[in-house]
Design a protein around this motif. Structure first.
Motif, short mmCIF file in Angstrom:
data_model
loop_
_atom_site.label_atom_id
_atom_site.label_comp_id
_atom_site.label_asym_id
_atom_site.label_seq_id
_atom_site.Cartn_x
_atom_site.Cartn_y
_atom_site.Cartn_z
N GLY A 32 -9.25 -17.79 19.89
CA GLY A 32 -10.01 -17.07 18.87
C GLY A 32 -9.14 -16.29 17.91
O GLY A 32 -8.21 -16.84 17.31
N GLU A 33 -9.43 -14.99 17.79
CA GLU A 33 -8.69 -14.13 16.89
C GLU A 33 -7.80 -13.14 17.64
O GLU A 33 -7.49 -12.08 17.13
N CYS A 34 -7.39 -13.51 18.84
CA CYS A 34 -6.66 -12.54 19.66
C CYS A 34 -5.26 -12.23 19.14
O CYS A 34 -4.70 -11.19 19.48
N GLY A 35 -4.69 -13.12 18.34
CA GLY A 35 -3.41 -12.81 17.73
C GLY A 35 -2.24 -12.77 18.69
O GLY A 35 -1.26 -12.06 18.46
N PRO A 53 -15.64 -11.15 28.39
CA PRO A 53 -16.42 -11.18 27.14
C PRO A 53 -15.62 -10.79 25.90
O PRO A 53 -15.97 -11.19 24.78
N ARG A 54 -14.56 -10.02 26.08
CA ARG A 54 -13.74 -9.60 24.93
C ARG A 54 -12.78 -10.70 24.47
O ARG A 54 -12.27 -10.63 23.35
N ALA A 55 -12.50 -11.65 25.34
CA ALA A 55 -11.47 -12.65 25.06
C ALA A 55 -11.78 -13.44 23.79
O ALA A 55 -12.88 -13.96 23.63
N GLY A 56 -10.82 -13.50 22.91
CA GLY A 56 -10.98 -14.23 21.66
C GLY A 56 -11.44 -13.37 20.51
O GLY A 56 -11.42 -13.81 19.35
N LYS A 57 -11.87 -12.14 20.81
CA LYS A 57 -12.24 -11.23 19.73
C LYS A 57 -10.98 -10.69 19.06
O LYS A 57 -9.87 -10.87 19.55
N PHE A 58 -11.16 -10.02 17.95
CA PHE A 58 -10.04 -9.56 17.13
C PHE A 58 -9.04 -8.74 17.96
O PHE A 58 -9.39 -7.72 18.55
N LEU A 59 -7.80 -9.25 18.05
CA LEU A 59 -6.68 -8.60 18.74
C LEU A 59 -6.89 -8.44 20.25
O LEU A 59 -6.22 -7.63 20.88
N GLN A 60 -7.78 -9.24 20.83
CA GLN A 60 -8.07 -9.15 22.26
C GLN A 60 -8.13 -10.55 22.86
O GLN A 60 -8.83 -11.41 22.35
N GLY A 61 -7.40 -10.75 23.96
CA GLY A 61 -7.44 -12.05 24.59
C GLY A 61 -6.28 -12.26 25.53
O GLY A 61 -5.47 -11.36 25.77
N PRO A 62 -6.16 -13.47 26.09
CA PRO A 62 -5.08 -13.77 27.02
C PRO A 62 -3.75 -13.94 26.30
O PRO A 62 -3.70 -14.47 25.19
N ASN A 63 -2.70 -13.46 26.93
CA ASN A 63 -1.36 -13.67 26.38
C ASN A 63 -0.93 -15.11 26.60
O ASN A 63 -1.51 -15.85 27.42
N MET A 64 0.09 -15.53 25.88
CA MET A 64 0.63 -16.88 26.02
C MET A 64 2.02 -16.74 26.62
O MET A 64 2.94 -16.20 25.99
N TRP A 65 2.17 -17.25 27.85
CA TRP A 65 3.39 -17.00 28.60
C TRP A 65 4.28 -18.25 28.64
O TRP A 65 3.79 -19.35 28.88
N PRO A 66 5.58 -18.09 28.43
CA PRO A 66 6.51 -19.22 28.52
C PRO A 66 6.80 -19.56 29.98
O PRO A 66 6.45 -18.79 30.90
N ASP A 67 7.43 -20.67 30.18
CA ASP A 67 7.80 -21.11 31.53
C ASP A 67 9.10 -20.40 31.94
O ASP A 67 10.18 -21.00 31.95
N LEU A 68 8.96 -19.13 32.23
CA LEU A 68 10.08 -18.31 32.69
C LEU A 68 9.65 -17.60 33.97
O LEU A 68 8.46 -17.36 34.19
N PRO A 69 10.60 -17.25 34.84
CA PRO A 69 10.26 -16.56 36.09
C PRO A 69 9.45 -15.29 35.82
O PRO A 69 9.86 -14.46 35.01
#
Length: 350
Positions: free
Chosen positions: A105-108, A142-158
């Protein structure tokens, strides 16, 4: 006669010297403020008051100050910077897989590639890459995808080497930002609790930054073009020994370099607080110029407060056209970016 002439000559030289000194006003510098007397359990009201006054005055005159005595260990800061380097050292394809365009969404959240942002109109795209990290809001929230709110995107690092220390660092920064908000409230004539509701369920996001070395020698290329920050307060961690950050001093309209000193944070007021206080606390233009021949890493923490809080006059006056924090930040994005074209990447300066 000779003696008299000599005395007059010396007097004239002294007078000229005094005139030169009078004309050569000292160059302004961004104040360094020790917050520890405020946070100390044994601090007196006088000691705490001096910190409040120093921060208030710096925010009124400069919109910037350098913070020490914050109790965040140098080791913790260095670990965060090491995490930034660890991420940006990954192959480009791995970083691009975490692009903000792929965020929910708009989580940025996610990766912004080099040249993905133009902070100063008429200049080349900023020569930096970034990674946006905020509170971990799960996809089924319910907040996920709203403006500046959502899951982080994590790299394949320990996890224990990257994700865990970064999130612990963010938690520390949120606490420090809230302490600064309490101090900023005390610097205003509206009561110590004026920002309490604004600070409930706040948005506070990290941005890992990497400025590659300028091997071309082009001094027109900027790491980050001249701009002000959109939100409430920014706390910047700079890699010790790296250069590039400059602040435009309002009183002289001149650029002043801000040194990167181990242990210090650079704190500045954003547009939101400038607007909310009627310009009393100043949002000041700054930039990152040519970083030289070495890589530069930094981590700003952007504190926005509660997105749904109305920006009503602090003095209690009635206001029928007040906007919310979210509306303010969205408005800034619309003026600075073509939001329809960049989609999710609109939340660039989070």
């Amino acid at each position: 006669m000779v003696k008299l002439t000599v005395k007059l000559s010396n007097s004239c030289r002294a007078s000229s010297s005094q005139k030169v000194k009078a004309k050569m006003a000292p160059e302004p510098t961004i104040p360094v403020i020790d917050i520890s007397p405020y946070t100390s359990l044994t601090a007196t009201l006088l000691e705490r008051g001096k910190v409040v006054t120093a921060i208030r005055d710096a925010c009124i005159e400069y919109g910037f100050f350098q913070l020490v005595g914050h109790s965040i260990p140098l080791e913790t800061q260095q670990t965060a910077l090491d995490c930034a380097k660890m991420f940006f050292d990954l192959p480009l394809e791995q970083k691009q897989a975490l692009s903000m365009k792929n965020s929910m969404g708009e989580c940025g959240r996610g990766y912004e590639m080099i040249g993905g942002q133009v902070l100063e109109a008429g200049k080349l795209p900023d020569f930096k890459e970034g990674m946006y990290i905020g509170d971990e809001v799960l996809a089924d929230d319910p907040r996920a995808g709203k403006f500046l709110q959502g899951p982080n995107m994590w790299p394949d690092l320990p996890e224990e080497e990257y994700r865990r220390p970064i999130m612990e660092y963010r938690s520390r920064m949120l606490h420090l930002a809230e302490t600064l908000m309490q101090i900023l409230a005390l610097g205003l004539p509206y009561g110590a609790d004026i920002f309490d509701e604004f600070m409930k369920d706040p948005i506070g996001n990290l941005k890992l930054l990497h400025y590659p070395p300028n091997l071309s020698g082009d001094d027109q290329r900027l790491g980050a073009g001249a701009h002000t920050d959109f939100g409430c307060v920014t706390l910047l961690l700079q890699q010790p020994g790296s250069e590039g950050l400059q602040v435009l001093i309002p009183s002289t309209n001149t650029w002043v370099a801000v040194p990167s000193v181990p242990g210090r944070y650079v704190v500045n007021i954003g547009d939101l607080l400038d607007r909310w206080t009627g310009g009393h606390y100043r949002s000041t233009i700054h930039r990152v110029v040519d970083v030289g021949k070495s890589d530069r890493y930094s981590i700003p923490f952007f504190y926005h407060g509660n997105l749904y809080h109305p920006l009503k006059p602090l003095d209690g006056r009635e206001c029928t056209d007040s906007i919310t924090v979210e509306e303010h930040i969205r408005g800034k994005f619309r003026k600075s970016y073509k939001m329809d074209e960049v989609g999710n990447a609109a939340a660039v300066k989070v």
